[in-house]
Design a protein around this motif. Structure first.
Motif, PDB file in Angstrom:
ATOM      1  N   GLY A 106       0.779  -1.237   0.000  1.00 46.17           N
ATOM      2  CA  GLY A 106       0.000   0.000   0.000  1.00 46.17           C
ATOM      3  C   GLY A 106       0.805   1.277   0.000  1.00 46.17           C
ATOM      4  N   TRP A 107       2.100   1.182  -0.162  1.00 47.87           N
ATOM      5  CA  TRP A 107       2.933   2.389  -0.191  1.00 47.87           C
ATOM      6  C   TRP A 107       2.660   3.174  -1.461  1.00 47.87           C
ATOM      7  CZ3 TRP A 107       7.857  -0.947   0.671  1.00 47.87           C
ATOM      8  CH2 TRP A 107       7.878  -1.415   1.985  1.00 47.87           C
ATOM      9  N   LYS A 108       2.667   4.496  -1.339  1.00 45.47           N
ATOM     10  CA  LYS A 108       2.414   5.364  -2.496  1.00 45.47           C
ATOM     11  C   LYS A 108       3.669   6.087  -2.971  1.00 45.47           C
ATOM     12  CE  LYS A 108      -2.073   4.712  -2.416  1.00 45.47           C
ATOM     13  NZ  LYS A 108      -2.751   3.906  -3.352  1.00 45.47           N
ATOM     14  N   ARG A 109       4.678   6.223  -2.098  1.00 39.97           N
ATOM     15  CA  ARG A 109       5.896   6.944  -2.485  1.00 39.97           C
ATOM     16  C   ARG A 109       6.735   6.096  -3.435  1.00 39.97           C
ATOM     17  NH1 ARG A 109       8.078   7.818   2.937  1.00 39.97           N
ATOM     18  NH2 ARG A 109      10.042   7.370   1.882  1.00 39.97           N
ATOM     19  N   VAL A 110       6.974   6.619  -4.607  1.00 39.90           N
ATOM     20  CA  VAL A 110       7.708   5.898  -5.638  1.00 39.90           C
ATOM     21  C   VAL A 110       9.124   5.567  -5.183  1.00 39.90           C
ATOM     22  CG1 VAL A 110       8.568   6.022  -8.013  1.00 39.90           C
ATOM     23  CG2 VAL A 110       6.301   6.905  -7.464  1.00 39.90           C
ATOM     24  N   SER A 111       9.789   6.492  -4.502  1.00 39.34           N
ATOM     25  CA  SER A 111      11.163   6.235  -4.056  1.00 39.34           C
ATOM     26  C   SER A 111      11.206   5.076  -3.065  1.00 39.34           C
ATOM     27  CB  SER A 111      11.778   7.492  -3.428  1.00 39.34           C
ATOM     28  OG  SER A 111      11.033   7.892  -2.293  1.00 39.34           O
ATOM     29  N   GLN A 112      10.238   4.997  -2.165  1.00 36.07           N
ATOM     30  CA  GLN A 112      10.161   3.899  -1.199  1.00 36.07           C
ATOM     31  C   GLN A 112       9.947   2.569  -1.923  1.00 36.07           C
ATOM     32  OE1 GLN A 112       6.784   4.207   1.449  1.00 36.07           O
ATOM     33  NE2 GLN A 112       7.764   2.975   3.038  1.00 36.07           N
ATOM     34  N   LEU A 113       9.082   2.562  -2.913  1.00 36.81           N
ATOM     35  CA  LEU A 113       8.814   1.355  -3.691  1.00 36.81           C
ATOM     36  C   LEU A 113      10.041   0.911  -4.475  1.00 36.81           C
ATOM     37  CD1 LEU A 113       5.272   2.248  -5.037  1.00 36.81           C
ATOM     38  CD2 LEU A 113       5.821   0.325  -3.528  1.00 36.81           C
ATOM     39  N   ARG A 114      10.658   1.855  -5.174  1.00 41.06           N
ATOM     40  CA  ARG A 114      11.834   1.521  -5.990  1.00 41.06           C
ATOM     41  C   ARG A 114      12.962   0.945  -5.142  1.00 41.06           C
ATOM     42  NH1 ARG A 114      11.141   2.883 -11.118  1.00 41.06           N
ATOM     43  NH2 ARG A 114       9.853   4.659 -11.650  1.00 41.06           N
ATOM     44  N   GLY A 144       0.358  -3.692  -6.180  1.00 44.68           N
ATOM     45  CA  GLY A 144       0.404  -2.344  -5.634  1.00 44.68           C
ATOM     46  C   GLY A 144      -0.602  -1.454  -6.319  1.00 44.68           C
ATOM     47  N   GLU A 145      -0.542  -0.191  -5.938  1.00 41.19           N
ATOM     48  CA  GLU A 145      -1.459   0.798  -6.504  1.00 41.19           C
ATOM     49  C   GLU A 145      -0.767   2.158  -6.485  1.00 41.19           C
ATOM     50  OE1 GLU A 145      -6.008   2.402  -5.869  1.00 41.19           O
ATOM     51  OE2 GLU A 145      -5.039   1.283  -4.269  1.00 41.19           O
ATOM     52  N   ALA A 146       0.366   2.224  -7.145  1.00 40.97           N
ATOM     53  CA  ALA A 146       1.125   3.472  -7.171  1.00 40.97           C
ATOM     54  C   ALA A 146       1.702   3.673  -8.566  1.00 40.97           C
ATOM     55  CB  ALA A 146       2.248   3.432  -6.133  1.00 40.97           C
ATOM     56  N   ALA A 147       1.826   4.906  -8.958  1.00 49.87           N
ATOM     57  CA  ALA A 147       2.429   5.217 -10.257  1.00 49.87           C
ATOM     58  C   ALA A 147       3.818   4.593 -10.319  1.00 49.87           C
ATOM     59  CB  ALA A 147       2.518   6.724 -10.438  1.00 49.87           C
TER      60      ALA A 147
END
Length: 184
Positions: free
Chosen positions: A105-113, A128-131
């Protein structure tokens, strides 16, 4: 005029049948939960993803606790591929051991990457559900816009985790990643 007649007839039927005054619509978390349940029905995991034949299918949720209750309501008493379904809250990607499907559920792209760059791709379906989620190495990215649901699938990432999708699902997905060049 014909359209107005049909609308009036529908309203009259609703009044006679005692239809509720308000129409309920699904919340976004209910849509997410329903999507995850349906997605799991069109995915397959390698046999070694399960400790035994009786092992349940574990859905894990990272970073979106309110989704857990909706998931529990949707999967209660149901099975997928003959397996009971268990829902678990997980604090971070390090806690996903034993999960089969994980909603991040994370939305921050940097955290995901950062997290996905270190991911070793065990047989866990990452949703997920983030750009940029799929492009960063996630497997399925859910997109909800203006009440419409669509999704992306990264076949390369899923392949690294040895997760396969049925063709009935793939025909509705937007495919991303290196394996999809020239496909569709």
């Amino acid at each position: 005029m014909r359209c107005l007649t049909r609308i009036a007839a529908c309203l009259a039927c609703a009044a006679v049948l005692g239809a509720p005054a308000e129409v309920r619509t699904a919340t976004e978390d209910q849509v997410r939960a329903g999507f995850l349940f349906q997605l799991a029905q069109y995915a397959s995991w390698p046999a070694d993803a399960y400790p035994s034949e009786a092992s349940p299918l574990r859905f894990c949720v990272v970073g979106q606790d309110e989704l857990v209750e909706n998931l529990e309501g949707i999967v209660s008493g149901k099975t997928i591929q003959g397996r009971a379904i268990v829902i678990a809250r997980v604090r971070d990607l390090g806690g996903l051991q034993g999960c089969h499907l994980a909603f991040i559920g994370w939305k921050r792209v940097s955290q995901l990457r950062d997290a996905l760059a270190r991911w070793s791709y065990p047989p866990i379906l990452l949703v997920g559900e983030a750009a940029g989620f799929s492009e960063a190495g996630g497997m399925v990215n859910l997109i909800i816009r203006s009440g419409r649901v669509s999704f992306e699938i990264n076949l390369e990432a899923a392949g690294r985790a040895r997760i396969e999708f049925r063709s009935q699902l793939l025909r509705f997905a937007h495919l991303v990643g290196a394996q999809t060049r020239g496909a569709r």
